[in-house]
Enzyme design. Structure first.
Site, PDB file in Angstrom:
ATOM      1  N   ASP A   8     -15.308  37.396-140.751  1.00 60.15           N
ATOM      2  CA  ASP A   8     -15.302  36.087-141.420  1.00 60.15           C
ATOM      3  C   ASP A   8     -16.164  35.104-140.632  1.00 60.15           C
ATOM      4  O   ASP A   8     -15.900  34.863-139.444  1.00 60.15           O
ATOM      5  CB  ASP A   8     -13.879  35.520-141.490  1.00 60.15           C
ATOM      6  CG  ASP A   8     -12.958  36.339-142.389  1.00 60.15           C
ATOM      7  OD1 ASP A   8     -13.462  37.055-143.273  1.00 60.15           O
ATOM      8  OD2 ASP A   8     -11.720  36.243-142.210  1.00 60.15           O
ATOM      9  N   ILE A  34      -5.475  42.399-141.311  1.00 56.91           N
ATOM     10  CA  ILE A  34      -5.797  41.843-139.991  1.00 56.91           C
ATOM     11  C   ILE A  34      -5.242  40.427-139.878  1.00 56.91           C
ATOM     12  O   ILE A  34      -4.740  40.025-138.825  1.00 56.91           O
ATOM     13  CB  ILE A  34      -7.320  41.905-139.741  1.00 56.91           C
ATOM     14  CG1 ILE A  34      -7.722  43.364-139.487  1.00 56.91           C
ATOM     15  CG2 ILE A  34      -7.731  41.017-138.566  1.00 56.91           C
ATOM     16  CD1 ILE A  34      -9.207  43.616-139.371  1.00 56.91           C
ATOM     17  N   ARG A  90     -18.154  44.551-144.127  1.00 55.01           N
ATOM     18  CA  ARG A  90     -18.633  43.424-144.945  1.00 55.01           C
ATOM     19  C   ARG A  90     -18.397  42.099-144.228  1.00 55.01           C
ATOM     20  O   ARG A  90     -17.664  42.017-143.255  1.00 55.01           O
ATOM     21  CB  ARG A  90     -17.891  43.418-146.292  1.00 55.01           C
ATOM     22  CG  ARG A  90     -16.430  43.031-146.181  1.00 55.01           C
ATOM     23  CD  ARG A  90     -15.660  43.328-147.465  1.00 55.01           C
ATOM     24  NE  ARG A  90     -14.258  43.035-147.268  1.00 55.01           N
ATOM     25  CZ  ARG A  90     -13.629  41.980-147.789  1.00 55.01           C
ATOM     26  NH1 ARG A  90     -14.282  41.135-148.567  1.00 55.01           N
ATOM     27  NH2 ARG A  90     -12.362  41.754-147.543  1.00 55.01           N
ATOM     28  N   ASP A 143      -0.606  35.840-146.483  1.00 57.10           N
ATOM     29  CA  ASP A 143      -0.572  36.781-145.363  1.00 57.10           C
ATOM     30  C   ASP A 143       0.529  36.407-144.372  1.00 57.10           C
ATOM     31  O   ASP A 143       1.178  37.277-143.793  1.00 57.10           O
ATOM     32  CB  ASP A 143      -1.930  36.809-144.654  1.00 57.10           C
ATOM     33  CG  ASP A 143      -3.044  37.282-145.579  1.00 57.10           C
ATOM     34  OD1 ASP A 143      -2.759  38.118-146.472  1.00 57.10           O
ATOM     35  OD2 ASP A 143      -4.186  36.822-145.425  1.00 57.10           O
ATOM     36  N   GLY A 170      -6.091  26.307-139.599  1.00 56.26           N
ATOM     37  CA  GLY A 170      -6.775  27.586-139.729  1.00 56.26           C
ATOM     38  C   GLY A 170      -5.872  28.663-140.292  1.00 56.26           C
ATOM     39  O   GLY A 170      -4.646  28.624-140.102  1.00 56.26           O
TER      40      GLY A 170
END
Lengths: 314, 314
Positions: free
Chosen positions: B21, B49, B95, B257, B293
């Protein structure tokens, strides 16, 4: 300074602030939105590498010298395609540029990372790598921005290395880099109109170019968008103008680097005449506008060159 | 299935489509413009993750299993911070996701690359790595999208591995991955409302959750944005609702998440009660909204948990 005796007129380009260029095609950019995209086109970038790509595409021997660091530095090496290169390892990661092409309107938004500072020893290693490449070279080209904290004499140092090797130095820089390269006696400078006016503080293109000549530059080519290109030379009172009968429609990204490549290819053949340099630079720059991607020029560049209207202006 | 006897209730997360990211802060995004930006915040991403990052931040033992390939795979490894991990090498490059945060209005535009296909042998290597990590593990969490060409039985295979190891399997997937994990008898699924309705074709959240239970899932937690979270369990006629007295203002990225991480931490302690799972998931999800974040939760999560209004709905 004639170099026509050389069997292999290699051009060395130097890129002090290279980048790995990521180009994404996006099916409609929605600000604040989430978009699914294909993996990007990955290419080594930075102006000196782009000059090398154009020359390589035209079969002109060229060697790209640049720094490379981190995982993006590894990507940079992979993104050079078949361009001969020498990468000086540095600690800081190579910067990225991100281009987002909106497929609905073709508009491209660009995000250029600043380059990370190099250590003093890394600047020395870069200069040493250039010096090591110069024996046998015909032209030295230094192009592009400098990372933060760069030594003020980086471009002058390149000009001095070229003079020591007895070959011409071409510099395509902006701001203080442009002025210092002029003062160091660069053989050819190629700012665009905006860069020239910003660096010199002049309001008039010819006045800006004349200031660079007064500082010590031998020749100045100024790209002026669709109005073509102007050439100035120390000791020559007027100026030369080269333009096409009508402006081209296309993608101007990379046209300036193609113009530098064109001029360098002329110098590599031992030709120093301002008219020849101006016309080849204008032709390759225009031929780049006709191609979709940066780093390529149209095979019709010779036709474009013969179409140029060249005028001596006083 | 009580696991309170385990000294080290390790959670294993699996991320079949991880990403590196890149988050850029941009001082005013101009479509079609050219922008100078600082180097990005680089973090390993992908939902599994991100779950591992939340658990790691809370001191819960966790190990992240993912694939990694190419130079971006090297960046992924570096971007995991202190998270224990096992990266299965694959040929295709990992990616990227690009997030552009406009500092003038805080709006974030996201560009998610599709993941590249894996080879059949690479899928097998990923499953073998998971199987190898399960002895001693307390919970298996599989999260996120699948790259193109993924085997249809990837998430069912994870559920089977967990069952073989005698530990619960949590799956946070969408589309066919959600349905197949349900059919395989996943212990806990956590779709959001949109994912649930899209995958099941139902128009009603409860009907969608009941379909997943009928397929074979044991428990379903559905996040419903500011309206909180709903819990469903096979053999339990009604549903549980948990919501805060008033909605929170903040950044919902990564809240899902964090909710999965909360539920997994409860399961790892040997607790299977739906109310406990629902409340911890809702509390951690809400605590993530309060942090700037993704991958972090507010230290006030216990206060949020005690504020929850929990209702049994018929």
């Amino acid at each position: 300074m004639a170099r026509s005796f050389r069997g292999n007129p290699m051009i060395v380009t130097v890129t002090p602030n290279p980048a790995i260029d990521l180009t994404y095609q996006v099916a409609g950019i929605v600000p604040g939105g989430s978009h699914r995209v294909r993996p990007p086109l990955l290419r080594a970038g930075g102006k000196g590498i782009n000059v090398a790509r154009v020359l390589h595409g035209q079969g002109v021997p060229v060697r790209a010298v640049a720094t490379a660091g981190g995982d993006t530095g590894t990507e940079l090496a992979a993104g050079l395609g078949g361009i001969e290169h020498r990468l000086v390892p540095v600690g800081a990661a190579t910067r990225r540029t991100i281009a987002l092409v909106d497929q609905t309107d073709g508009e491209t938004s660009i995000f250029n990372e600043f380059g990370a500072s190099l250590l003093p020893a890394e600047w020395q290693a870069l200069a040493a790598a250039v010096a090591d490449e110069l024996p046998g070279a015909a032209v030295l080209v230094g192009s592009g921005s400098l990372p933060e904290g760069a030594p003020a004499d980086f471009y002058p140092g390149l000009v001095a290395l070229a003079r020591h090797a007895g070959i011409p130095a071409v510099v395509d820089a902006s701001g203080g880099g442009l002025l210092s390269a002029a003062s160091a006696g660069a053989d050819l400078l190629k700012p665009n109109r905006a860069e020239l006016l910003e660096a010199t503080g002049e309001r008039d293109l010819a006045a800006g170019a004349r200031m660079l000549l007064r500082l010590g530059a031998h020749r100045v080519l100024v790209s002026n968008g669709a109005e073509g290109m102007l050439g100035f030379e120390s000791g020559r009172p007027g100026q030369l103008s080269a333009r096409l009968p009508q402006p081209l429609v296309g993608n101007p990204t990379g046209a300036g680097d193609a113009a530098v490549a064109g001029a360098a290819s002329v110098l590599a053949a031992g030709e120093l005449d301002l008219r020849v340099l101006l016309c080849r630079a204008a032709a390759w720059g225009s031929a780049a506008v006709l191609m979709p991607g940066a780093g390529e020029i149209s095979p019709d560049w010779q036709e474009l060159e013969s179409d140029l209207i060249v005028e001596e202006l006083s």
